[in-house]
Design a protein around this motif. Structure first.
Motif, PDB file in Angstrom:
ATOM      1  N   SER A 112      96.908  81.039  16.979  1.00  0.00           N
ATOM      2  CA  SER A 112      96.312  81.183  18.314  1.00  0.00           C
ATOM      3  C   SER A 112      96.915  82.373  19.040  1.00  0.00           C
ATOM      4  O   SER A 112      96.202  83.208  19.606  1.00  0.00           O
ATOM      5  CB  SER A 112      96.528  79.914  19.147  1.00  0.00           C
ATOM      6  N   ARG A 113      98.237  82.460  19.017  1.00  0.00           N
ATOM      7  CA  ARG A 113      98.924  83.559  19.709  1.00  0.00           C
ATOM      8  C   ARG A 113      98.595  84.901  19.067  1.00  0.00           C
ATOM      9  O   ARG A 113      98.257  85.862  19.753  1.00  0.00           O
ATOM     10  CB  ARG A 113     100.429  83.322  19.704  1.00  0.00           C
ATOM     11  N   LEU A 114      98.687  84.973  17.744  1.00  0.00           N
ATOM     12  CA  LEU A 114      98.421  86.233  17.047  1.00  0.00           C
ATOM     13  C   LEU A 114      96.982  86.714  17.252  1.00  0.00           C
ATOM     14  O   LEU A 114      96.737  87.896  17.497  1.00  0.00           O
ATOM     15  CB  LEU A 114      98.713  86.089  15.552  1.00  0.00           C
ATOM     16  N   ALA A 115      96.034  85.793  17.150  1.00  0.00           N
ATOM     17  CA  ALA A 115      94.618  86.168  17.324  1.00  0.00           C
ATOM     18  C   ALA A 115      94.355  86.607  18.761  1.00  0.00           C
ATOM     19  O   ALA A 115      93.631  87.580  18.996  1.00  0.00           O
ATOM     20  CB  ALA A 115      93.719  85.005  16.924  1.00  0.00           C
ATOM     21  N   THR A 116      94.932  85.903  19.731  1.00  0.00           N
ATOM     22  CA  THR A 116      94.748  86.285  21.138  1.00  0.00           C
ATOM     23  C   THR A 116      95.277  87.692  21.390  1.00  0.00           C
ATOM     24  O   THR A 116      94.625  88.490  22.075  1.00  0.00           O
ATOM     25  CB  THR A 116      95.450  85.270  22.065  1.00  0.00           C
ATOM     26  N   GLU A 117      96.437  88.023  20.828  1.00  0.00           N
ATOM     27  CA  GLU A 117      97.016  89.351  21.015  1.00  0.00           C
ATOM     28  C   GLU A 117      96.119  90.462  20.473  1.00  0.00           C
ATOM     29  O   GLU A 117      96.158  91.583  20.956  1.00  0.00           O
ATOM     30  CB  GLU A 117      98.379  89.435  20.313  1.00  0.00           C
ATOM     31  N   ARG A 118      95.296  90.152  19.491  1.00  0.00           N
ATOM     32  CA  ARG A 118      94.440  91.150  18.858  1.00  0.00           C
ATOM     33  C   ARG A 118      93.111  91.347  19.576  1.00  0.00           C
ATOM     34  O   ARG A 118      92.408  92.329  19.328  1.00  0.00           O
ATOM     35  CB  ARG A 118      94.156  90.730  17.410  1.00  0.00           C
ATOM     36  N   THR A 119      92.737  90.435  20.449  1.00  0.00           N
ATOM     37  CA  THR A 119      91.384  90.473  21.031  1.00  0.00           C
ATOM     38  C   THR A 119      91.050  91.709  21.846  1.00  0.00           C
ATOM     39  O   THR A 119      89.868  92.068  21.900  1.00  0.00           O
ATOM     40  CB  THR A 119      91.082  89.209  21.859  1.00  0.00           C
ATOM     41  N   PRO A 120      91.984  92.407  22.489  1.00  0.00           N
ATOM     42  CA  PRO A 120      91.573  93.616  23.205  1.00  0.00           C
ATOM     43  C   PRO A 120      90.951  94.686  22.299  1.00  0.00           C
ATOM     44  O   PRO A 120      90.226  95.558  22.767  1.00  0.00           O
ATOM     45  CB  PRO A 120      92.873  94.117  23.842  1.00  0.00           C
ATOM     46  N   ARG A 121      91.201  94.598  20.992  1.00  0.00           N
ATOM     47  CA  ARG A 121      90.615  95.557  20.051  1.00  0.00           C
ATOM     48  C   ARG A 121      89.256  95.111  19.537  1.00  0.00           C
ATOM     49  O   ARG A 121      88.619  95.816  18.766  1.00  0.00           O
ATOM     50  CB  ARG A 121      91.564  95.779  18.876  1.00  0.00           C
ATOM     51  N   TRP A 122      88.819  93.917  19.925  1.00  0.00           N
ATOM     52  CA  TRP A 122      87.546  93.363  19.464  1.00  0.00           C
ATOM     53  C   TRP A 122      86.559  93.297  20.613  1.00  0.00           C
ATOM     54  O   TRP A 122      86.933  93.266  21.777  1.00  0.00           O
ATOM     55  CB  TRP A 122      87.774  91.974  18.875  1.00  0.00           C
ATOM     56  N   GLN A 123      85.283  93.241  20.265  1.00  0.00           N
ATOM     57  CA  GLN A 123      84.244  93.122  21.282  1.00  0.00           C
ATOM     58  C   GLN A 123      83.131  92.200  20.777  1.00  0.00           C
ATOM     59  O   GLN A 123      82.888  92.118  19.573  1.00  0.00           O
ATOM     60  CB  GLN A 123      83.658  94.484  21.612  1.00  0.00           C
TER      61      GLN A 123
END
Length: 133
Positions: A108-119
């Motif tokens: 959950s933490r790792l995926a959340t940290e990556r979300t600014p690079r996704w759309q």
């Protein structure tokens, strides 16, 4: 999206960037064999809804991602995804997927940290993913 169930010496769950997506590396203590297959299928399916932002575009907002362990998903579901442009929740059946609470929290933490690079991706070529599914 790929999921690798690692054996041998324990490793923390991690997400590794690849040319064609991401690799979720999870130790076999943290996810069952069937669970790794379910996760791979669901994560690959999410690529029709979410994609990387172009490298020349600004980062987007942080979108909370949660892997929640539940014990009451109806057959034949092992994972149910609820998502919008503001959140992504993976309800993971405890028995079918066998994802530990530790791995769920870390992913959950790792995926959340990556979300600014996704759309969110267009649904039909004209509209963006709205706050509805």
């Amino acid at each position: 999206m790929h999921v690798e169930r690692v054996s041998g010496r324990y490793i923390e769950p991690e997400i590794v960037d690849l040319d064609d997506g991401c690799l979720f590396r999870i130790h076999k203590r943290d996810v069952g064999e069937t669970g790794a297959a379910w996760l791979a299928q669901v994560l690959a399916g999410m690529t029709q809804w979410w994609g990387l932002r172009p490298s020349d575009s600004p980062l987007g907002p942080v979108v909370p991602v949660r892997f929640e362990r539940v014990n009451d998903l109806p057959e034949p579901f092992g994972i149910v995804v609820d998502h919008s442009s503001r959140f992504i929740t993976y309800a993971v059946d405890e028995k079918t997927v066998s994802l530990t609470q530790y791995a769920a929290d870390r992913l959950s933490r790792l995926a959340t940290e990556r979300t600014p690079r996704w759309q969110p991706l267009p649904r039909d070529g004209r509209e963006r993913l709205s706050d509805e599914h």
